[in-house]
Motif scaffolding. Structure first.
Motif, PDB file in Angstrom:
ATOM      1  N   GLU A  85     -17.501-106.103 -92.705  1.00  0.00           N
ATOM      2  CA  GLU A  85     -17.000-107.449 -92.956  1.00  0.00           C
ATOM      3  C   GLU A  85     -17.412-108.346 -91.797  1.00  0.00           C
ATOM      4  OE1 GLU A  85     -14.790-106.005 -89.897  1.00  0.00           O
ATOM      5  OE2 GLU A  85     -14.992-104.967 -91.827  1.00  0.00           O
ATOM      6  N   THR A  86     -17.455-109.645 -92.057  1.00  0.00           N
ATOM      7  CA  THR A  86     -17.810-110.598 -91.009  1.00  0.00           C
ATOM      8  C   THR A  86     -17.062-111.901 -91.228  1.00  0.00           C
ATOM      9  OG1 THR A  86     -19.684-111.570 -89.805  1.00  0.00           O
ATOM     10  CG2 THR A  86     -19.765-111.693 -92.189  1.00  0.00           C
ATOM     11  N   LYS A  87     -16.891-112.646 -90.158  1.00  0.00           N
ATOM     12  CA  LYS A  87     -16.199-113.934 -90.226  1.00  0.00           C
ATOM     13  C   LYS A  87     -17.227-115.047 -90.438  1.00  0.00           C
ATOM     14  CE  LYS A  87     -12.971-114.617 -87.195  1.00  0.00           C
ATOM     15  NZ  LYS A  87     -12.270-114.921 -85.898  1.00  0.00           N
ATOM     16  N   VAL A  88     -16.919-115.948 -91.380  1.00  0.00           N
ATOM     17  CA  VAL A  88     -17.817-117.062 -91.695  1.00  0.00           C
ATOM     18  C   VAL A  88     -17.000-118.342 -91.797  1.00  0.00           C
ATOM     19  CG1 VAL A  88     -19.507-117.971 -93.341  1.00  0.00           C
ATOM     20  CG2 VAL A  88     -19.342-115.509 -92.983  1.00  0.00           C
ATOM     21  N   ALA A  89     -17.571-119.449 -91.370  1.00  0.00           N
ATOM     22  CA  ALA A  89     -16.880-120.731 -91.430  1.00  0.00           C
ATOM     23  C   ALA A  89     -17.153-121.437 -92.756  1.00  0.00           C
ATOM     24  CB  ALA A  89     -17.336-121.626 -90.280  1.00  0.00           C
ATOM     25  N   THR A  90     -16.133-122.094 -93.290  1.00  0.00           N
ATOM     26  CA  THR A  90     -16.298-123.002 -94.418  1.00  0.00           C
ATOM     27  C   THR A  90     -16.047-124.404 -93.889  1.00  0.00           C
ATOM     28  OG1 THR A  90     -13.987-122.825 -95.100  1.00  0.00           O
ATOM     29  CG2 THR A  90     -15.535-121.249 -96.054  1.00  0.00           C
ATOM     30  N   GLU A  91     -15.723-125.325 -94.775  1.00  0.00           N
ATOM     31  CA  GLU A  91     -15.538-126.719 -94.352  1.00  0.00           C
ATOM     32  C   GLU A  91     -14.418-126.865 -93.335  1.00  0.00           C
ATOM     33  OE1 GLU A  91     -14.382-131.050 -96.324  1.00  0.00           O
ATOM     34  OE2 GLU A  91     -14.571-129.267 -97.565  1.00  0.00           O
ATOM     35  N   ASP A  92     -13.264-126.238 -93.588  1.00  0.00           N
ATOM     36  CA  ASP A  92     -12.115-126.473 -92.722  1.00  0.00           C
ATOM     37  C   ASP A  92     -11.361-125.207 -92.330  1.00  0.00           C
ATOM     38  OD1 ASP A  92     -11.079-125.871 -95.160  1.00  0.00           O
ATOM     39  OD2 ASP A  92     -10.078-127.791 -95.483  1.00  0.00           O
ATOM     40  N   GLU A  93     -11.969-124.024 -92.544  1.00  0.00           N
ATOM     41  CA  GLU A  93     -11.295-122.787 -92.169  1.00  0.00           C
ATOM     42  C   GLU A  93     -12.316-121.673 -91.992  1.00  0.00           C
ATOM     43  OE1 GLU A  93      -8.686-121.545 -95.309  1.00  0.00           O
ATOM     44  OE2 GLU A  93     -10.201-121.837 -96.849  1.00  0.00           O
ATOM     45  N   GLU A  94     -11.859-120.573 -91.449  1.00  0.00           N
ATOM     46  CA  GLU A  94     -12.700-119.392 -91.321  1.00  0.00           C
ATOM     47  C   GLU A  94     -12.225-118.341 -92.318  1.00  0.00           C
ATOM     48  OE1 GLU A  94     -14.383-119.296 -86.805  1.00  0.00           O
ATOM     49  OE2 GLU A  94     -12.382-118.467 -87.120  1.00  0.00           O
ATOM     50  N   ILE A  95     -13.172-117.674 -92.940  1.00  0.00           N
ATOM     51  CA  ILE A  95     -12.863-116.664 -93.943  1.00  0.00           C
ATOM     52  C   ILE A  95     -13.590-115.371 -93.573  1.00  0.00           C
ATOM     53  CG2 ILE A  95     -12.503-118.334 -95.800  1.00  0.00           C
ATOM     54  CD1 ILE A  95     -15.355-117.704 -96.722  1.00  0.00           C
ATOM     55  N   TYR A  96     -13.299-114.311 -94.315  1.00  0.00           N
ATOM     56  CA  TYR A  96     -13.954-113.024 -94.088  1.00  0.00           C
ATOM     57  C   TYR A  96     -14.737-112.635 -95.340  1.00  0.00           C
ATOM     58  CZ  TYR A  96     -11.207-112.544 -89.859  1.00  0.00           C
ATOM     59  OH  TYR A  96     -10.659-112.751 -88.611  1.00  0.00           O
ATOM     60  N   VAL A  97     -15.981-112.254 -95.124  1.00  0.00           N
ATOM     61  CA  VAL A  97     -16.831-111.774 -96.210  1.00  0.00           C
ATOM     62  C   VAL A  97     -16.979-110.268 -96.054  1.00  0.00           C
ATOM     63  CG1 VAL A  97     -19.097-111.892 -97.299  1.00  0.00           C
ATOM     64  CG2 VAL A  97     -18.089-113.963 -96.286  1.00  0.00           C
ATOM     65  N   TRP A  98     -16.585-109.532 -97.095  1.00  0.00           N
ATOM     66  CA  TRP A  98     -16.675-108.069 -97.106  1.00  0.00           C
ATOM     67  C   TRP A  98     -17.854-107.661 -97.986  1.00  0.00           C
ATOM     68  CZ3 TRP A  98     -12.418-105.258 -94.817  1.00  0.00           C
ATOM     69  CH2 TRP A  98     -11.356-106.077 -94.409  1.00  0.00           C
ATOM     70  N   ALA A  99     -18.602-106.651 -97.576  1.00  0.00           N
ATOM     71  CA  ALA A  99     -19.750-106.212 -98.371  1.00  0.00           C
ATOM     72  C   ALA A  99     -19.857-104.699 -98.364  1.00  0.00           C
ATOM     73  CB  ALA A  99     -21.040-106.823 -97.834  1.00  0.00           C
ATOM     74  N   ALA A 100     -20.299-104.154 -99.489  1.00  0.00           N
ATOM     75  CA  ALA A 100     -20.602-102.729 -99.626  1.00  0.00           C
ATOM     76  C   ALA A 100     -22.056-102.609-100.056  1.00  0.00           C
ATOM     77  CB  ALA A 100     -19.684-102.078-100.651  1.00  0.00           C
ATOM     78  N   VAL A 101     -22.821-101.799 -99.339  1.00  0.00           N
ATOM     79  CA  VAL A 101     -24.266-101.705 -99.575  1.00  0.00           C
ATOM     80  C   VAL A 101     -24.669-100.248 -99.770  1.00  0.00           C
ATOM     81  CG1 VAL A 101     -26.549-102.077 -98.525  1.00  0.00           C
ATOM     82  CG2 VAL A 101     -24.746-103.788 -98.242  1.00  0.00           C
ATOM     83  N   ASN A 102     -25.501-100.006-100.764  1.00  0.00           N
ATOM     84  CA  ASN A 102     -26.082 -98.689-100.998  1.00  0.00           C
ATOM     85  C   ASN A 102     -27.129 -98.442 -99.915  1.00  0.00           C
ATOM     86  OD1 ASN A 102     -27.493 -96.469-101.875  1.00  0.00           O
ATOM     87  ND2 ASN A 102     -28.190 -97.375-103.791  1.00  0.00           N
ATOM     88  N   VAL A 103     -26.925 -97.432 -99.073  1.00  0.00           N
ATOM     89  CA  VAL A 103     -27.815 -97.236 -97.935  1.00  0.00           C
ATOM     90  C   VAL A 103     -29.172 -96.671 -98.345  1.00  0.00           C
ATOM     91  CG1 VAL A 103     -25.863 -96.902 -96.386  1.00  0.00           C
ATOM     92  CG2 VAL A 103     -26.969 -94.912 -97.408  1.00  0.00           C
ATOM     93  N   ASP A 104     -29.268 -96.073 -99.520  1.00  0.00           N
ATOM     94  CA  ASP A 104     -30.548 -95.516 -99.965  1.00  0.00           C
ATOM     95  C   ASP A 104     -31.478 -96.588-100.517  1.00  0.00           C
ATOM     96  OD1 ASP A 104     -29.860 -92.825 -99.373  1.00  0.00           O
ATOM     97  OD2 ASP A 104     -28.661 -92.745-101.212  1.00  0.00           O
ATOM     98  N   MET A 105     -30.901 -97.589-101.190  1.00  0.00           N
ATOM     99  CA  MET A 105     -31.710 -98.598-101.861  1.00  0.00           C
ATOM    100  C   MET A 105     -31.558 -99.992-101.264  1.00  0.00           C
ATOM    101  SD  MET A 105     -30.833 -97.365-105.759  1.00  0.00           S
ATOM    102  CE  MET A 105     -31.926 -98.579-106.498  1.00  0.00           C
TER     103      MET A 105
END
Length: 213
Positions: A85-105
């Motif tokens: 997960e990582t923190k990202v800014a929007t217009e007036d707040e900070e949010i968290y983006v979570w991601a799941a990635v297939n490591v083979d592809m």
């Protein structure tokens, strides 16, 4: 991604848009609207896409948001996935983006946006990730304490690993590409952007990433 695969992907989105009757009229062909959304997510602004296709940037903005929910990674079977997960800014707040990635592809399995980074947020995210699988994947997570409870709750200790580098670094590479794309928005998600619209944008980015990898 070669030209034929790209056209197949766009045709799939066009078919979905027509099946779900996303657009009430065909005064502008659905193919053109989907192509406009594709160009926007490939890095062009609404204004540049509008100029290229001879439409207003307001029209391009509206078309993208009308079909944004069609861009969501499809469920599949993957052996090993890395989550982060990582923190990202929007217009007036900070949010968290979570991601799941297939490591083979290097394929995105699921992306989700939350307002916080807690055990509960991690639990909800992992629950959705696991629901998209037809098998039992090995889960790679870092040592963030917010993953402790979810991994135990889903009985994943025996098929999960906690590591900083190794195969899990692939999800960090995904976030590098993601953040590079947001640099076009001055290092934040599209302006203006609520966390809900940011979630749609992130899911669309993930699908385009899968199509273009």
């Amino acid at each position: 991604m070669d030209k034929c695969a790209k056209l197949s992907f766009l045709d799939h989105i066009v078919d979905q848009a027509r099946e779900q009757e996303v657009f009430s009229r065909e005064d502008v062909p659905t193919e053109e609207r989907v192509w406009a959304a594709f160009l926007y997510h490939s890095g062009l602004s609404y204004l540049k896409v509008g100029l290229a296709l001879n439409h207003s940037h307001e029209a391009v903005h509206q078309w993208y948001h009308q079909i944004a929910e069609l861009f969501d990674p499809e469920s599949d079977r993957h052996g090993v996935i890395a989550v982060d997960e990582t923190k990202v800014a929007t217009e007036d707040e900070e949010i968290y983006v979570w991601a799941a990635v297939n490591v083979d592809m290097f394929e995105t399995v699921h992306v989700e946006v939350s307002l916080d980074r807690s055990d509960l947020d991690a639990l909800v995210f992992l629950k959705t990730v696991l629901a998209r699988f037809h098998g039992e994947p090995v889960v790679l997570a870092d040592r963030g304490p917010w993953y402790d409870w979810p991994l135990n709750d889903f009985d994943l200790p025996c098929r999960s690993r906690r590591e900083t580098w190794g195969e899990r670094s692939l999800v960090e590479a995904w976030f590098f590409v993601f953040k590079y794309r947001t640099m076009l928005f001055l290092a934040r998600l599209p302006y203006p952007s609520s966390w809900q619209s940011a979630d749609r944008w992130a899911k669309a980015f993930a699908t385009f990433h899968n199509a273009l990898r």
